[in-house]
Design a protein around this motif. Sequence first.
Motif, PDB file in Angstrom:
ATOM      1  N   LEU A  81       0.856  -1.189   0.000  1.00 54.09           N
ATOM      2  CA  LEU A  81       0.000   0.000   0.000  1.00 54.09           C
ATOM      3  C   LEU A  81       0.893   1.240   0.000  1.00 54.09           C
ATOM      4  N   LEU A  82       0.758   2.051  -1.051  1.00 57.28           N
ATOM      5  CA  LEU A  82       1.596   3.250  -1.177  1.00 57.28           C
ATOM      6  C   LEU A  82       0.942   4.462  -0.534  1.00 57.28           C
ATOM      7  N   GLY A  83      -0.372   4.474  -0.526  1.00 59.07           N
ATOM      8  CA  GLY A  83      -1.079   5.613   0.046  1.00 59.07           C
ATOM      9  C   GLY A  83      -2.539   5.265   0.196  1.00 59.07           C
ATOM     10  N   SER A  84      -3.190   5.944   1.111  1.00 56.55           N
ATOM     11  CA  SER A  84      -4.623   5.726   1.255  1.00 56.55           C
ATOM     12  C   SER A  84      -5.297   7.078   1.437  1.00 56.55           C
ATOM     13  N   THR A  85      -6.581   7.092   1.192  1.00 57.33           N
ATOM     14  CA  THR A  85      -7.340   8.323   1.383  1.00 57.33           C
ATOM     15  C   THR A  85      -8.749   7.969   1.815  1.00 57.33           C
ATOM     16  N   LEU A 103     -10.133   4.488   0.284  1.00 53.87           N
ATOM     17  CA  LEU A 103      -9.503   4.004  -0.949  1.00 53.87           C
ATOM     18  C   LEU A 103      -8.003   3.878  -0.735  1.00 53.87           C
ATOM     19  N   GLY A 104      -7.380   3.039  -1.551  1.00 49.99           N
ATOM     20  CA  GLY A 104      -5.931   2.880  -1.451  1.00 49.99           C
ATOM     21  C   GLY A 104      -5.283   2.773  -2.823  1.00 49.99           C
ATOM     22  N   LEU A 105      -3.986   3.021  -2.839  1.00 51.55           N
ATOM     23  CA  LEU A 105      -3.181   2.835  -4.056  1.00 51.55           C
ATOM     24  C   LEU A 105      -2.150   1.765  -3.718  1.00 51.55           C
ATOM     25  N   HIS A 107       0.868  -0.942  -4.948  1.00 46.46           N
ATOM     26  CA  HIS A 107       1.850  -1.399  -5.924  1.00 46.46           C
ATOM     27  C   HIS A 107       1.925  -2.918  -5.821  1.00 46.46           C
ATOM     28  N   THR A 113       0.443  -0.731 -10.600  1.00 44.06           N
ATOM     29  CA  THR A 113      -0.136  -0.012  -9.474  1.00 44.06           C
ATOM     30  C   THR A 113      -1.647   0.016  -9.681  1.00 44.06           C
ATOM     31  N   VAL A 114      -2.400  -0.335  -8.643  1.00 52.15           N
ATOM     32  CA  VAL A 114      -3.857  -0.423  -8.779  1.00 52.15           C
ATOM     33  C   VAL A 114      -4.541   0.413  -7.703  1.00 52.15           C
ATOM     34  N   MET A 115      -5.669   0.984  -8.089  1.00 51.15           N
ATOM     35  CA  MET A 115      -6.508   1.694  -7.131  1.00 51.15           C
ATOM     36  C   MET A 115      -7.514   0.691  -6.572  1.00 51.15           C
ATOM     37  N   ALA A 125      -0.130   3.435   5.255  1.00 58.36           N
ATOM     38  CA  ALA A 125       0.932   3.150   4.303  1.00 58.36           C
ATOM     39  C   ALA A 125       2.287   3.506   4.934  1.00 58.36           C
ATOM     40  N   PRO A 126       3.350   2.787   4.621  1.00 61.09           N
ATOM     41  CA  PRO A 126       3.374   1.598   3.763  1.00 61.09           C
ATOM     42  C   PRO A 126       2.938   0.367   4.530  1.00 61.09           C
TER      43      PRO A 126
ATOM     44  N   ALA B 136     -10.853   1.918 -14.275  1.00 61.30           N
ATOM     45  CA  ALA B 136      -9.967   1.637 -13.137  1.00 61.30           C
ATOM     46  C   ALA B 136      -9.909   2.720 -12.059  1.00 61.30           C
ATOM     47  N   PHE B 151      -3.556  10.326  -3.027  1.00 60.89           N
ATOM     48  CA  PHE B 151      -2.500   9.298  -2.918  1.00 60.89           C
ATOM     49  C   PHE B 151      -1.129   9.918  -3.161  1.00 60.89           C
ATOM     50  N   ALA B 154      -0.227  12.160  -0.232  1.00 55.46           N
ATOM     51  CA  ALA B 154       0.089  11.375   0.968  1.00 55.46           C
ATOM     52  C   ALA B 154       1.455  10.718   0.828  1.00 55.46           C
ATOM     53  N   ARG B 158       4.812  11.538   3.122  1.00 55.97           N
ATOM     54  CA  ARG B 158       5.492  10.473   3.850  1.00 55.97           C
ATOM     55  C   ARG B 158       6.953  10.354   3.402  1.00 55.97           C
ATOM     56  N   SER B 202     -10.730  14.552   0.315  1.00 57.82           N
ATOM     57  CA  SER B 202     -10.205  13.191   0.174  1.00 57.82           C
ATOM     58  C   SER B 202      -8.830  13.282   0.817  1.00 57.82           C
ATOM     59  N   ASP B 203      -8.789  13.045   2.151  1.00 60.36           N
ATOM     60  CA  ASP B 203      -7.596  13.456   2.881  1.00 60.36           C
ATOM     61  C   ASP B 203      -6.329  12.774   2.356  1.00 60.36           C
ATOM     62  N   PRO B 252       6.000   3.637  -9.308  1.00 59.28           N
ATOM     63  CA  PRO B 252       4.685   3.099  -8.919  1.00 59.28           C
ATOM     64  C   PRO B 252       3.688   4.172  -8.514  1.00 59.28           C
ATOM     65  N   TYR B 375      -5.226   7.889 -15.770  1.00 60.79           N
ATOM     66  CA  TYR B 375      -5.376   6.821 -14.768  1.00 60.79           C
ATOM     67  C   TYR B 375      -4.864   7.321 -13.420  1.00 60.79           C
TER      68      TYR B 375
END
Lengths: 417, 390
Positions: A81-85, A103-105, A107, A113-115, A125-126, B136, B151, B154, B158, B202-203, B252, B375
């Motif tokens: 998980l690279l990031g979440s919101t 939601l998350g992003l 790798h 990389t998928v949402m 994250a991570p 997607a 994302f 964030a 980090r 959307s934090d 990524p 995307y």
Amino acid sequence: MTMPMMHPKRKNPVLRTQQMNLPPGARGRVALGITTAAAEGRFELQTCADCGAVQYPPRETCHKCLSPRLNWREQGGEGLLLGSTTLHHSNDLFFRERLPWQLGLVHLDAGPTVMVHLHGEVGAAPARVRVGARLDRAGQAVLIGFPNEGSAHMADDKMLREMTSDPKFRKVLVTDGKTEVGQAIVRALVKAGADIVWVGHAEPWKKMGGLDDISALPQVTLVPLDLTNGRSVTELAGAIGGKVDIVINNAEVHRNFGIASRRGTDVAKAEMDINYFGLLRLAQEFGPALKGRSADGATNATAWVNLLSIYALSNFPPHGTFSASKAAAHSLAQCLRAEMRPAGIRVINLFPGPIDDEWNQQMPPPKLAPATLASAIVKALRDGVEDIYPGDVAEEWLERWRDNPKVLERELAHGGG
Amino acid sequence: MARQRLSYAGVAVAVPVTVPYVRYSTHSAHWFIGHAIDALVKASGVGKDQIDGLCLSSFSLAPDTAVGVTQHMGLSPRWLDHVPTGGASGVMCLRRAARAVQSGDADVVACVAADTNHIDSFRQTLGSFSNFARDATYPYGSGGPNSIFAFITANYMRSFGAKREDFGRIAVDQRSNALKNPNAMFKKPLTLDEYMAARPISDPIHLFDCVMPCAGAEAFLVMSQERARELGLPHAVIRGAIERHNAYSEDPVMVRGGWRVDRDDLYAQAGVRSADIDFVQTYDDYPVIAMMQFEDLGFCEKGEGPAFVRSHSLTCDGSFPSNTSGGQLSAGQAGAAGGFLGMTETLRQLTDTAGSRAVAHAHLGLVAGFGMVTYDRCLCTGAVILGRPA
């Protein structure tokens, strides 16, 4: 940790029943490959046959080597998980009515990389996560980021419950309680936490073994239901249609005849009358009721389960007229699925091989135990899949059918099961 | 070694035009394009029939393209382009128009970006923005670019220790620039406290990290310097220009943009260093992207963006004047016109028509573009250095 879901309060009858606004359901044709796999509980992505690169989002051409040979391959889904919101705003009604939404992003170790919709138990994250594909309320595949090790109550996650049809706290109609299969289904539903299980029984003067045991369960209520009789179906729908969250249509007539082995059409008609017309009568009465309650709180109407048969895919001549009735039912179930989709009600079709019951007495093993079939139904509801092929025989038939339906037809004509 | 590229010498960029923004409009994009071209004609003295090149950028023109616009407006250009790169279209329209002028394919090119905004058009644009978005991202909360840039923000926070306050500095300074811009949608000052207290969208993206979709147009003319002098038009010249698409696709998550690939080329074309730039118009769809441009265009190293904004003020009279119009964060985002906003503002700065926003001793301005979240990131990046004519 997911907080265990509490039993929802009784609905206030004065309040308007919330109507369904589906999540975005548009997908390109290629992207439907993810839906196809997710409908059977698998997470697949395109993999290049020439260079091995995994692709996402779905596409027509490999982004590494330009090959058009992209094959769908099952994925483990492990990733970082690279990031979440957390969404606090959405322009779409489905999400707007369900905010906040996480939601998350991710790798994927496989490359892309998928949402994802993010399960509440995934940490900041991570973090290592496991990505899986599920059907959402629009019936389209979405990717979900699961915790690597979920807690006991992870199925109660608010997001996940939107994607699945967990029987917990729900009210279920099982159309035939007189068979071993029906009774196994009832027991499995009670064990899964169903609130009420209405169990249909036709011809109540016929005493059948096991029915007393089932009706002793506090969640169970026997209801008169004869699928050959339109009035009987209408009356039951009038009584409980507005409360049922899940319909499980397991009523069937199964005799062992082909064309020449019995003169006349009486048995074939009886099979059609339950297996095909019974489904039609039931769907006409209970379908609209389910659709009207598909966004009705935490225990909304959610699913319709059809007990079909693997013989629906290709005729098994020793059970030829039964196969034909199940093929008809399968076709009608596709129609039902299309009509239920705008409300977000999932139609789940089961394609078992021979069930270990009296009508398959002369079939060689392996045969599917009723309890196995019942737990497959509960699992399908919990996993949110659309098509299940429980048991070894069904899986093997399916594989042969997918490989070449014509070859399978020939094999079956020679009596090869 | 790449072949030495033709310089952009001899090309004039002139007549910055803004069709005032409105939150919602019942007009179509054509209305705004028409107003923009009319303003170009009136401000330049170039007749409509003398505009022989048209370069257009718009999202809400569909099913029309630049082709339909020629008939709609009664234009008969001998050179036509429709640039679908959104936030990067200002830089990209300019590059294409400049080459058309240099090669003699056109004498006077009108570059126009315009979009309308109906009550429901933003939602509809999100759902049909690209194949990849439809398949997607849009099914995931339908947050549009907000969740994607959440994302990215964030991850950046980090990775490099950025704080929300750092992004707040960008938003607050740009707002104070916007207060001097009569065309800006936002008219009230913004304090850092207000920025921090804004509601989450959307934090970590909060309200003042987001642009406001609106309707409007931006436009300018491209012609030879010779022609501009004949017409007596104040103008800027192109010192260097770059563009890049789908850069760093193996990253990524986006931590750098295509500017980084080509920036040495950009400064080499102009014969200057980043320190020589007097003001910068970044593409500010979200503050984190403005911060990345400070890094990727060489004003500081990767990861130093937070420290950079802490040590500079970005106001028109500050140590690092940036988005002197207020940027999209405070002027509004009129669709594709957002990709032109930095260009028209830079032309005003370099032709002394920026009024109270004028950056003192402004001789070199850098405009960056960033467009098209198909995307998980924007794919199109570009930048141009504009200067005063010698």
